[in-house]
Design an enzyme around this catalytic site. Structure first.
Site, PDB file in Angstrom:
ATOM      1  N   GLN A  95       0.529  -1.100  -0.321  1.00 28.37           N
ATOM      2  CA  GLN A  95       0.255  -0.256   0.018  1.00 28.37           C
ATOM      3  C   GLN A  95       0.597   1.178   0.087  1.00 28.37           C
ATOM      4  OE1 GLN A  95      -3.020   0.682   3.489  1.00 28.37           O
ATOM      5  NE2 GLN A  95      -3.965   1.778   2.304  1.00 28.37           N
ATOM      6  N   HIS A 101      -8.848   1.232  -0.934  1.00 24.24           N
ATOM      7  CA  HIS A 101      -8.908   1.724  -3.345  1.00 24.24           C
ATOM      8  C   HIS A 101      -9.008  -0.075  -3.064  1.00 24.24           C
ATOM      9  CE1 HIS A 101      -4.728   2.709  -2.814  1.00 24.24           C
ATOM     10  NE2 HIS A 101      -4.403   1.634  -2.977  1.00 24.24           N
TER      11      HIS A 101
HETATM   12  P1  AMP Z   1      -1.781   1.221  -3.231  1.00 19.51           P
HETATM   13  O1  AMP Z   1       0.353   0.687  -3.793  1.00 19.51           O
HETATM   14  O2  AMP Z   1      -2.429  -0.154  -3.283  1.00 19.51           O
HETATM   15  O3  AMP Z   1      -2.093   2.054  -2.680  1.00 19.51           O
HETATM   16  O4  AMP Z   1      -1.679   1.422  -5.071  1.00 19.51           O
HETATM   17  C1  AMP Z   1      -2.308   2.572  -5.202  1.00 19.51           C
HETATM   18  C2  AMP Z   1      -2.091   3.039  -6.801  1.00 19.51           C
HETATM   19  O5  AMP Z   1      -2.348   4.466  -6.523  1.00 19.51           O
HETATM   20  C3  AMP Z   1      -0.619   2.174  -7.686  1.00 19.51           C
HETATM   21  O6  AMP Z   1      -1.120   1.917  -8.216  1.00 19.51           O
HETATM   22  C4  AMP Z   1      -0.522   4.153  -8.522  1.00 19.51           C
HETATM   23  O7  AMP Z   1      -0.238   4.069  -9.685  1.00 19.51           O
HETATM   24  C5  AMP Z   1      -1.979   5.148  -8.114  1.00 19.51           C
HETATM   25  N1  AMP Z   1      -1.707   6.147  -8.424  1.00 19.51           N
HETATM   26  C6  AMP Z   1      -1.217   7.315  -7.162  1.00 19.51           C
HETATM   27  N2  AMP Z   1      -2.046   8.734  -7.711  1.00 19.51           N
HETATM   28  C7  AMP Z   1      -2.540   8.376  -8.581  1.00 19.51           C
HETATM   29  C8  AMP Z   1      -3.216   9.227  -9.794  1.00 19.51           C
HETATM   30  N3  AMP Z   1      -3.528  10.973  -9.181  1.00 19.51           N
HETATM   31  N4  AMP Z   1      -4.130   8.707 -10.597  1.00 19.51           N
HETATM   32  C9  AMP Z   1      -4.461   7.882 -10.618  1.00 19.51           C
HETATM   33  N5  AMP Z   1      -3.954   6.859  -9.646  1.00 19.51           N
HETATM   34  C10 AMP Z   1      -2.730   6.725  -8.815  1.00 19.51           C
END
Ligand code: AMP
Length: 115
Positions: A95, A101
């Site tokens: 995370q 999410h």
């Molecule tokens: P996690 O590593 O499970 O916390 O996933 C976070 C996700 O958010 C990652 O896959 C990132 O690529 C995505 N992410 C971060 N910033 C943004 C953004 N501004 N718009 C869309 N996705 C994002």
């Protein structure tokens, strides 16, 4: 009342930064991941700023169910017949954004177990 989310997803929810949105309702929004790991990579996030599943309580049961139903809906909207849903809870699990999410990933063969 819940504190607003200080994360980048909180900023997206407040309209402070743009996203490629594919779904919106009273409880959640869904938008395309900015660094997609597959042809379809969508994030479903609650409007309520839960940190992750460890932060959820029995009061969130309906919300959590709703997020999964929306995940399936957006996957099918994208034309997927098979997909993976992932919820990373905690830094050691991968995370990086501390606003709950659901990842919806599909459009290519997916290996198991994940890394
Ligand atoms: P996690 O590593 O499970 O916390 O996933 C976070 C996700 O958010 C990652 O896959 C990132 O690529 C995505 N992410 C971060 N910033 C943004 C953004 N501004 N718009 C869309 N996705 C994002």
């Amino acid at each position: 009342m819940d504190q607003p989310s200080a994360t980048i997803f909180g900023r997206i929810l407040r309209g402070e930064i743009p996203c490629d949105q594919v779904h919106s309702d009273d409880l959640c929004i869904a938008f395309r991941d900015v660094q997609p790991q597959a042809p379809v990579h969508i994030l479903v996030i609650p409007r309520q700023p839960l940190v992750n599943l460890a932060d959820a309580t029995a009061e969130d049961a309906l919300l959590l169910g709703h997020l999964l139903l929306v995940a399936a809906q957006v996957a099918q909207q994208e034309g997927l017949t098979a997909w993976r849903t992932v919820i990373n809870s905690g830094a050691e699990a991968g995370q990086t954004v501390f606003h709950l999410h659901v990842h919806v990933i599909g459009g290519r063969p997916l290996q198991w177990p994940p890394g």
